[in-house]
Motif scaffolding. Structure first.
Motif, PDB file in Angstrom:
ATOM      1  N   PHE A 196      -1.911  37.596 -21.288  1.00 52.37           N
ATOM      2  CA  PHE A 196      -0.767  37.485 -20.378  1.00 52.37           C
ATOM      3  C   PHE A 196       0.107  36.305 -20.803  1.00 52.37           C
ATOM      4  O   PHE A 196      -0.312  35.428 -21.555  1.00 52.37           O
ATOM      5  CB  PHE A 196      -1.229  37.236 -18.941  1.00 52.37           C
ATOM      6  N   LEU A 197       1.307  36.279 -20.267  1.00 53.61           N
ATOM      7  CA  LEU A 197       2.189  35.119 -20.389  1.00 53.61           C
ATOM      8  C   LEU A 197       2.708  34.796 -18.994  1.00 53.61           C
ATOM      9  O   LEU A 197       3.123  35.696 -18.269  1.00 53.61           O
ATOM     10  CB  LEU A 197       3.365  35.419 -21.322  1.00 53.61           C
ATOM     11  N   SER A 198       2.697  33.525 -18.630  1.00 56.05           N
ATOM     12  CA  SER A 198       3.174  33.148 -17.299  1.00 56.05           C
ATOM     13  C   SER A 198       4.339  32.176 -17.404  1.00 56.05           C
ATOM     14  O   SER A 198       4.703  31.720 -18.493  1.00 56.05           O
ATOM     15  CB  SER A 198       2.045  32.502 -16.483  1.00 56.05           C
ATOM     16  N   ASP A 199       4.913  31.833 -16.259  1.00 60.94           N
ATOM     17  CA  ASP A 199       6.011  30.868 -16.234  1.00 60.94           C
ATOM     18  C   ASP A 199       5.512  29.437 -16.467  1.00 60.94           C
ATOM     19  O   ASP A 199       6.304  28.510 -16.574  1.00 60.94           O
ATOM     20  CB  ASP A 199       6.810  30.968 -14.931  1.00 60.94           C
ATOM     21  N   LEU A 238     -11.222  36.892 -30.556  1.00 66.59           N
ATOM     22  CA  LEU A 238     -11.616  36.767 -29.149  1.00 66.59           C
ATOM     23  C   LEU A 238     -12.187  38.082 -28.624  1.00 66.59           C
ATOM     24  O   LEU A 238     -11.574  39.144 -28.807  1.00 66.59           O
ATOM     25  CB  LEU A 238     -10.407  36.374 -28.296  1.00 66.59           C
ATOM     26  N   SER A 239     -13.313  37.994 -27.956  1.00 62.26           N
ATOM     27  CA  SER A 239     -13.874  39.176 -27.296  1.00 62.26           C
ATOM     28  C   SER A 239     -13.079  39.470 -26.031  1.00 62.26           C
ATOM     29  O   SER A 239     -12.293  38.635 -25.563  1.00 62.26           O
ATOM     30  CB  SER A 239     -15.339  38.922 -26.931  1.00 62.26           C
ATOM     31  N   ASP A 240     -13.292  40.644 -25.442  1.00 57.57           N
ATOM     32  CA  ASP A 240     -12.603  40.986 -24.192  1.00 57.57           C
ATOM     33  C   ASP A 240     -12.953  39.997 -23.085  1.00 57.57           C
ATOM     34  O   ASP A 240     -12.097  39.655 -22.253  1.00 57.57           O
ATOM     35  CB  ASP A 240     -12.974  42.412 -23.763  1.00 57.57           C
ATOM     36  N   ASP A 241     -14.209  39.528 -23.050  1.00 58.02           N
ATOM     37  CA  ASP A 241     -14.610  38.551 -22.034  1.00 58.02           C
ATOM     38  C   ASP A 241     -13.861  37.230 -22.223  1.00 58.02           C
ATOM     39  O   ASP A 241     -13.472  36.579 -21.238  1.00 58.02           O
ATOM     40  CB  ASP A 241     -16.116  38.301 -22.097  1.00 58.02           C
ATOM     41  N   GLU A 242     -13.646  36.828 -23.465  1.00 62.72           N
ATOM     42  CA  GLU A 242     -12.916  35.587 -23.737  1.00 62.72           C
ATOM     43  C   GLU A 242     -11.440  35.733 -23.364  1.00 62.72           C
ATOM     44  O   GLU A 242     -10.837  34.806 -22.809  1.00 62.72           O
ATOM     45  CB  GLU A 242     -13.078  35.206 -25.206  1.00 62.72           C
ATOM     46  N   VAL A 243     -10.863  36.890 -23.647  1.00 57.28           N
ATOM     47  CA  VAL A 243      -9.471  37.148 -23.251  1.00 57.28           C
ATOM     48  C   VAL A 243      -9.362  37.142 -21.726  1.00 57.28           C
ATOM     49  O   VAL A 243      -8.419  36.570 -21.155  1.00 57.28           O
ATOM     50  CB  VAL A 243      -8.972  38.490 -23.820  1.00 57.28           C
ATOM     51  N   LYS A 244     -10.326  37.755 -21.067  1.00 56.28           N
ATOM     52  CA  LYS A 244     -10.343  37.773 -19.601  1.00 56.28           C
ATOM     53  C   LYS A 244     -10.387  36.352 -19.046  1.00 56.28           C
ATOM     54  O   LYS A 244      -9.682  36.027 -18.078  1.00 56.28           O
ATOM     55  CB  LYS A 244     -11.562  38.565 -19.116  1.00 56.28           C
ATOM     56  N   ASN A 245     -11.190  35.488 -19.659  1.00 55.07           N
ATOM     57  CA  ASN A 245     -11.305  34.100 -19.211  1.00 55.07           C
ATOM     58  C   ASN A 245      -9.981  33.359 -19.381  1.00 55.07           C
ATOM     59  O   ASN A 245      -9.549  32.611 -18.490  1.00 55.07           O
ATOM     60  CB  ASN A 245     -12.411  33.397 -20.004  1.00 55.07           C
ATOM     61  N   ILE A 246      -9.314  33.582 -20.518  1.00 55.60           N
ATOM     62  CA  ILE A 246      -8.007  32.953 -20.747  1.00 55.60           C
ATOM     63  C   ILE A 246      -6.996  33.455 -19.720  1.00 55.60           C
ATOM     64  O   ILE A 246      -6.272  32.660 -19.101  1.00 55.60           O
ATOM     65  CB  ILE A 246      -7.512  33.258 -22.178  1.00 55.60           C
ATOM     66  N   ASN A 247      -6.954  34.751 -19.509  1.00 56.99           N
ATOM     67  CA  ASN A 247      -5.994  35.326 -18.553  1.00 56.99           C
ATOM     68  C   ASN A 247      -6.236  34.832 -17.135  1.00 56.99           C
ATOM     69  O   ASN A 247      -5.292  34.589 -16.376  1.00 56.99           O
ATOM     70  CB  ASN A 247      -6.057  36.851 -18.595  1.00 56.99           C
ATOM     71  N   ILE A 283      -4.720  31.535 -16.904  1.00 61.81           N
ATOM     72  CA  ILE A 283      -3.260  31.670 -16.909  1.00 61.81           C
ATOM     73  C   ILE A 283      -2.753  32.029 -15.516  1.00 61.81           C
ATOM     74  O   ILE A 283      -1.777  31.457 -15.022  1.00 61.81           O
ATOM     75  CB  ILE A 283      -2.826  32.729 -17.939  1.00 61.81           C
ATOM     76  N   VAL A 284      -3.424  32.981 -14.869  1.00 57.74           N
ATOM     77  CA  VAL A 284      -3.043  33.383 -13.505  1.00 57.74           C
ATOM     78  C   VAL A 284      -3.198  32.217 -12.536  1.00 57.74           C
ATOM     79  O   VAL A 284      -2.345  31.976 -11.678  1.00 57.74           O
ATOM     80  CB  VAL A 284      -3.894  34.587 -13.051  1.00 57.74           C
ATOM     81  N   LYS A 285      -4.279  31.475 -12.679  1.00 59.28           N
ATOM     82  CA  LYS A 285      -4.550  30.339 -11.790  1.00 59.28           C
ATOM     83  C   LYS A 285      -3.449  29.279 -11.894  1.00 59.28           C
ATOM     84  O   LYS A 285      -3.039  28.686 -10.887  1.00 59.28           O
ATOM     85  CB  LYS A 285      -5.900  29.718 -12.150  1.00 59.28           C
ATOM     86  N   LYS A 286      -2.947  29.046 -13.110  1.00 60.16           N
ATOM     87  CA  LYS A 286      -1.948  27.994 -13.325  1.00 60.16           C
ATOM     88  C   LYS A 286      -0.511  28.467 -13.106  1.00 60.16           C
ATOM     89  O   LYS A 286       0.401  27.644 -12.991  1.00 60.16           O
ATOM     90  CB  LYS A 286      -2.073  27.452 -14.756  1.00 60.16           C
ATOM     91  N   ASP A 290      -3.414  46.165 -15.172  1.00 51.61           N
ATOM     92  CA  ASP A 290      -3.723  44.734 -15.247  1.00 51.61           C
ATOM     93  C   ASP A 290      -3.604  44.058 -13.889  1.00 51.61           C
ATOM     94  O   ASP A 290      -4.230  43.022 -13.644  1.00 51.61           O
ATOM     95  CB  ASP A 290      -2.771  44.032 -16.231  1.00 51.61           C
ATOM     96  N   ILE A 291      -2.811  44.640 -13.012  1.00 48.01           N
ATOM     97  CA  ILE A 291      -2.582  43.989 -11.718  1.00 48.01           C
ATOM     98  C   ILE A 291      -3.845  43.932 -10.869  1.00 48.01           C
ATOM     99  O   ILE A 291      -3.990  43.063 -10.006  1.00 48.01           O
ATOM    100  CB  ILE A 291      -1.433  44.678 -10.936  1.00 48.01           C
ATOM    101  N   GLU A 292      -4.790  44.832 -11.108  1.00 43.66           N
ATOM    102  CA  GLU A 292      -6.033  44.811 -10.332  1.00 43.66           C
ATOM    103  C   GLU A 292      -6.812  43.532 -10.595  1.00 43.66           C
ATOM    104  O   GLU A 292      -7.347  42.915  -9.669  1.00 43.66           O
ATOM    105  CB  GLU A 292      -6.884  46.043 -10.663  1.00 43.66           C
ATOM    106  N   SER A 293      -6.877  43.120 -11.851  1.00 46.95           N
ATOM    107  CA  SER A 293      -7.537  41.851 -12.184  1.00 46.95           C
ATOM    108  C   SER A 293      -6.776  40.684 -11.593  1.00 46.95           C
ATOM    109  O   SER A 293      -7.367  39.728 -11.077  1.00 46.95           O
ATOM    110  CB  SER A 293      -7.640  41.687 -13.699  1.00 46.95           C
TER     111      SER A 293
END
Length: 302
Positions: free
Chosen positions: A214-217, A261-270, A273-276, A288-291
Motif C-alpha cells: 500500500f501507499l499512504s499519505d 518479501l513473503s505475503d506475511d511480511e508484506v501484510k506486516n508492512i501494510n 502503513i495503515v496504522k500510521k 484489500d479493504i477487508e484487511s
C-alpha cells in the motif's frame, strides 16, 4: 489571465511521479478514505490526491501572498531532476530481470547514482510532509511571526529563508528573524540530506507472493523495523529501506541482493502503513479493504 491560472494552489506533498506506480489504470488510483464511516473505496485521479491547498504558502497581515509558489517551484526543480531516474529504476526493479540487472549495476558501480536518487527522493518526501509543517506551526515556543521563516529554513535553505524574512517582516521582527537565521545557518533539508547520505545505504525489497504494498499519505515508516530506520514503498511490488552504512577501513559493504518479501511480511508492512496513515490509503484491489477494516478496528480498540 486569472490568478488560478498563474499560480499553483493544490501543492503535492507526495510527488505525482511517485504515486503513478500505484495507479490501477492510467491517471487513476484506488483509494480508501480512512476518515469515512464506514470505510469507502474511491477512484481518485492522481493529480487530486496527496496534496493540500496552499500547503507551502505564506500570507501577510493583509491576506496577500508573500513570494507565492516559491517553494513549489523549488521542489518542482528537484522533481524534474529526480522523476526520469525514478521511473526508469522502478520499471527495472519491477521487471523479471531485476535480480540480474541489479547485480550488474552493483558490479559496474552504476548503483551509486541510482541509490543517491532514491535516497534524495526519500529525503524530500520526509521534509515535505504536512506533519513537518504542523510541528513548526503548533509549537508554542516559536513566536508566530517567526514560524514561516523557521519552516522555510527547515524545508529549503538559509538563502530562501532570508529572502522570505525580508519580504514578509519589518522592524524589530525582521531584525530578530535575521539574527536567528545568522545563528542558525544550516537548513533542515541540508542537515537531513547529509545525515542520510553519509550514514545510510539502501536495501531493495520486492514482493514474491500475491499481496501488494500500500501507499499512504504518510508513506515512510520510521523505525518500525529492526535495522531499518526508514522504509518507503515505491511501487506495489517494491520498497526501499535504509540500513546503517557498513564499512571496513575505506571499503563499503553494499547490499548486493534484492530481498524478497513473503505475503506475511508484506501484510506486516501494510498493517503498519495503515496504522500510521493520516486519512488516505492507496490499495490495489477492492478486497484489500477487508484487511484495512480489520486493522482499523484493532487500532481503535486499543
Amino acid at each position: 489571465m486569472t490568478e488560478s491560472r498563474q499560480f499553483v494552489k493544490r501543492e503535492h506533498y507526495i510527488t505525482q511521479f511517485s504515486i503513478r506506480p500505484f495507479e490501477i489504470t492510467k491517471g487513476l488510483c484506488l483509494t480508501v478514505n480512512l476518515k469515512a464511516t464506514p470505510l469507502e473505496i474511491l477512484h481518485k485521479r492522481t493529480e487530486d490526491i496527496m496534496q493540500d491547498i496552499d500547503l507551502y504558502e505564506v500570507m501577510d497581515n493583509t491576506g496577500s501572498y508573500v513570494n507565492r509558489n516559491e517553494m513549489e517551484l523549488a521542489y518542482r526543480g528537484f522533481e524534474n531532476y529526480t522523476a526520469p531516474k525514478f521511473r526508469r529504476l522502478v520499471s527495472l526493479l519491477e521487471s523479471e530481470d531485476a535480480d540480474s540487472e541489479f547485480n550488474t549495476m552493483i558490479k559496474t558501480n552504476e548503483w551509486a547514482d541510482k541509490e543517491a536518487t532514491l535516497l534524495f527522493h526519500l529525503i524530500l518526501t520526509l521534509i515535505r510532509s504536512p506533519q513537518v509543517k504542523n510541528l513548526v506551526f503548533d509549537d508554542e515556543k516559536i513566536p508566530e511571526f517567526l514560524k514561516p521563516i523557521f519552516y522555510r529554513l527547515l524545508t529549503t535553505s538559509q538563502v530562501m529563508a532570508v529572502k522570505l524574512a525580508k519580504e514578509h517582516l519589518r522592524g524589530n521582527e525582521l531584525e530578530v528573524a535575521l539574527h536567528f537565521l545568522k545563528t542558525s545557518s544550516e537548513s533542515g533539508l541540508k542537515t537531513l540530506a547529509e545525515h542520510l547520505m553519509n550514514n545510510f545505504q539502501l536495501r531493495i525489497y520486492k514482493t514474491k507472493g500475491v499481496k501488494k504494498l500500500f501507499l499512504s499519505d504518510r508513506p515512510i515508516l520510521i523505525q518500525e523495523f529492526k535495522d531499518t530506520d526508514y522504509l518507503l514503498p515505491i511501487s506495489p511490488n517494491v520498497c526501499v529501506g535504509t540500513t546503517k552504512l557498513q564499512t571496513k577501513g575505506k571499503k563499503i559493504f553494499i547490499c548486493n541482493q534484492i530481498v524478497y518479501l513473503s505475503d506475511d511480511e508484506v501484510k506486516n508492512i501494510n498493517q503498519k502503513i495503515v496504522k500510521k496513515a493520516e486519512g488516505m490509503l492507496i490499495i490495489q484491489k477492492d478486497s484489500d479493504i477487508e484487511s484495512v477494516k480489520e486493522w482499523q478496528e484493532n487500532k481503535c480498540s486499543k
